[in-house]
Design an enzyme around this catalytic site. Structure first.
Site, short mmCIF file in Angstrom:
data_model
loop_
_atom_site.label_atom_id
_atom_site.label_comp_id
_atom_site.label_asym_id
_atom_site.label_seq_id
_atom_site.Cartn_x
_atom_site.Cartn_y
_atom_site.Cartn_z
CD GLU A 195 1.90 -4.00 -3.22
OE1 GLU A 195 2.15 -4.69 -2.64
OE2 GLU A 195 1.89 -3.16 -4.05
CD GLU A 317 5.00 0.19 -2.83
OE1 GLU A 317 5.72 -0.56 -4.06
OE2 GLU A 317 4.73 -0.21 -2.07
O1 AHR Z 1 8.64 -1.66 -3.29
C1 AHR Z 1 8.85 -3.84 -1.97
C2 AHR Z 1 8.09 -3.91 -2.60
O2 AHR Z 1 6.71 -3.97 -3.81
C3 AHR Z 1 6.64 -2.92 -1.46
O3 AHR Z 1 6.69 -3.19 -0.20
C4 AHR Z 1 5.07 -3.22 -1.92
O4 AHR Z 1 4.38 -2.20 -1.54
C5 AHR Z 1 5.29 -3.92 -3.15
O5 AHR Z 1 4.74 -5.03 -3.43
#
Ligand code: AHR
Length: 513
Positions: A195, A317
């Site tokens: 991110e 994610e």
């Molecule tokens: O999964 C939780 C968080 O969500 C992670 O650390 C981040 O990459 C995302 O914003």
């Protein structure tokens, strides 16, 4: 023969009338072109709350919970049964604060740090590179290391790769040996930050693309062509981010681009994981189904720069994100997991299977005790969530030949809004068995599905179903098997037409021979 088919469909149609409308699905077995990368069934484990500590790792002095080098044996066994292909670690946001050198060598000498993103707790670095990579070996999963770009250096990243992968004699490989590991682990997957637009450094895509080029230059491939570098990707529908990366990073230094997307009602009020309203159920499913649009549109951008589809889309994610369980640390993101989560998992994995031409990996957030986890632990107790069961049922698709499906759908209606009720994907495994995974997201209606096959004749069907009397149902430490898959008797195959009766909020995986 065609007349018999038409007659049969008419008969099926009339019996389906009793249940309202029916969906019609066609499997185009003669149009298979791509295989489903097993890494679509990947996971993500971050130093966050009780994912690593207590969830996976309990320390090497724990005598109460059976473990191997501090990693819970029950968790390893459950992950092996799931056939977890790849695990992303150590973050997430944590990754861009993590200094890998603090997590190797004698544990008593490891410096501590503050986990600034997740509750400001003290991280003692007792679970480090060896612990993670050895655990992956035990599970049979490939490791995916996320490198620190936000607060680290190119040298750190290049030395980490040398440490884990270099077989010859070098300062880093000698250090690895001194720390007890002779053979390199041959890690293939490396994330270049996480991110980068947010917790990974608040960069613009143009700036990050430049940073990426610099880091990638020093990421040496010691694996004989296996190195797979993944650029920190877009947040949800930020197509501009993908466009800039595809445009500005030479494709010979880029194997994958990430995408992060969570199914959330609203950042200001995510709603409970259990005891949600009908409206909240609908909204979460609507948001989960949005993955179809995101994957399609990011792929379209990638197609423009890479029509041969060499660069993979890595959804590293994804999952449902709710308010934490009452009484738990808000920074630990611990949430229960209900049949609603089984619906999210079922439809999302179908989307990934159907887009396997571009989606090469996906990592559910997160593996244990955090967000849409497949495993929850409480001291010596462990439960497998409905999401676990869906991923286990779907693992038949891993590495199989994708079969394109078309769906003439029916609606799930909530007030004035509608969603497509049925989701499907299909594949043929190496033994020639076709698997069809079906989800009926309608929480109230049994829905009928007629399945037709183009190019293949089947004679036998069997399957399993995950369903429960309420979408609120979940497994708890007192009732760990309330929700689990059972064999399915609701599919009938006659003259190469399949009729399936899908109960409300159910996931079904069928095997066809
Ligand atoms: O999964 C939780 C968080 O969500 C992670 O650390 C981040 O990459 C995302 O914003």
């Amino acid at each position: 023969m065609r007349k018999v088919h038409l007659l049969l469909i008419a008969v099926l149609f009339s019996s389906a009338m009793a249940y309202g409308q029916q969906a019609v699905i066609t499997l185009h077995g003669d149009e298979s072109k791509y295989s489903i990368n097993k890494n679509i069934y990947g996971h993500f484990a971050e130093h966050l709350g009780h994912c690593i500590y207590d969830g996976i790792y309990i320390g090497d002095t724990n005598k109460l919970i059976p473990n191997t080098e501090g990693v819970r044996n029950d968790v390893i066994a459950a992950l092996k049964k799931l056939k977890v292909p790849v695990i992303r670690w150590p973050g997430g946001c944590f990754a861009d604060t993590y200094h890998w050198k603090d997590g190797v060598g004698p544990k008593k000498d490891r410096p501590a740090m503050v986990n600034k993103w997740w509750g400001g707790v003290t991280e003692d670095n007792s679970f480090g590179t060896h612990d993670f990579l050895n655990m992956c070996e035990r599970v049979g999963a490939d490791p995916y290391l996320t490198c620190n770009v936000g607060s680290g250096t190119v040298q750190d990243v290049s030395q980490w790769i040398e440490y884990v992968n270099f077989a010859g004699k070098s300062p880093m490989s000698d250090w690895r040996r001194a720390n007890g590991r002779d053979k390199p682990w041959q890690v293939k997957y490396f994330g270049v930050g996480n991110e980068a637009w947010g917790c990974g450094g608040s960069m613009t895509p143009e700036y990050y693309a430049n940073e990426y080029r610099k880091y990638a230059t020093f990421m040496t491939d010691y694996t004989n062509g296996g190195l797979y570098r993944i650029a920190s990707g877009a947040n949800a529908d930020d197509y501009h981010w993908t466009e800039v990366l595809m445009r500005d990073i030479p494709h010979d230094m880029l194997e994958g681009i990430a995408l992060h997307y969570y199914s959330i009602i609203d950042w200001g009020g995510k709603g409970p994981a259990v005891n949600f309203t009908r409206e909240q159920y609908f909204t979460i499913l609507k948001n989960a189904l949005r993955m179809e649009e995101l994957v399609t549109r990011h792929s379209t951008v990638m197609d423009k720069y890479d029509p041969e589809k060499k660069v993979g889309l890595v959804v590293d994610e994804w999952g449902g994100w709710y308010d934490v369980e009452p009484g738990t640390n808000p920074a630990f993101l611990f949430q229960q997991n209900t049949m609603r989560d089984a619906m999210i998992a079922g439809v999302t994995l179908n989307i990934f299977n159907n887009h396997c031409d571009r989606v090469r990996m996906a990592n559910l957030a997160q593996m244990v005790n955090v967000l849409q986890a497949v495993i929850l632990t409480d001291k010596e107790k462990i439960i497998l969530t409905p999401t676990y069961h869906v991923m286990e049922m779907y693992n038949v698709h891993q590495g199989a030949e994708q079969i394109p499906v078309t769906v003439s759908n029916i609606n799930y209606v909530q007030g004035k809004d509608t969603l497509p009720a049925i989701s499907a994907s299909a594949s043929k495994d190496k033994n020639g068995v076709t698997h069809l995974s079906l989800v009926n997201i309608d929480p109230d209606k049994t829905n009928m599905v007629v399945v037709r096959f183009s190019g293949t004749v089947y004679r036998k069907v069997s399957g399993r179903i995950l369903a429960s009397s309420s979408v609120q149902d979940h497994n708890s430490f007192d009732d760990p098997d309330k929700v689990k898959p059972v064999s399915f008797a609701g599919a009938e195959l006659r003259d190469n037409v399949l009729q399936v009766k899908l109960p409300p909020a159910s996931v079904v995986v069928l095997a066809l021979n």
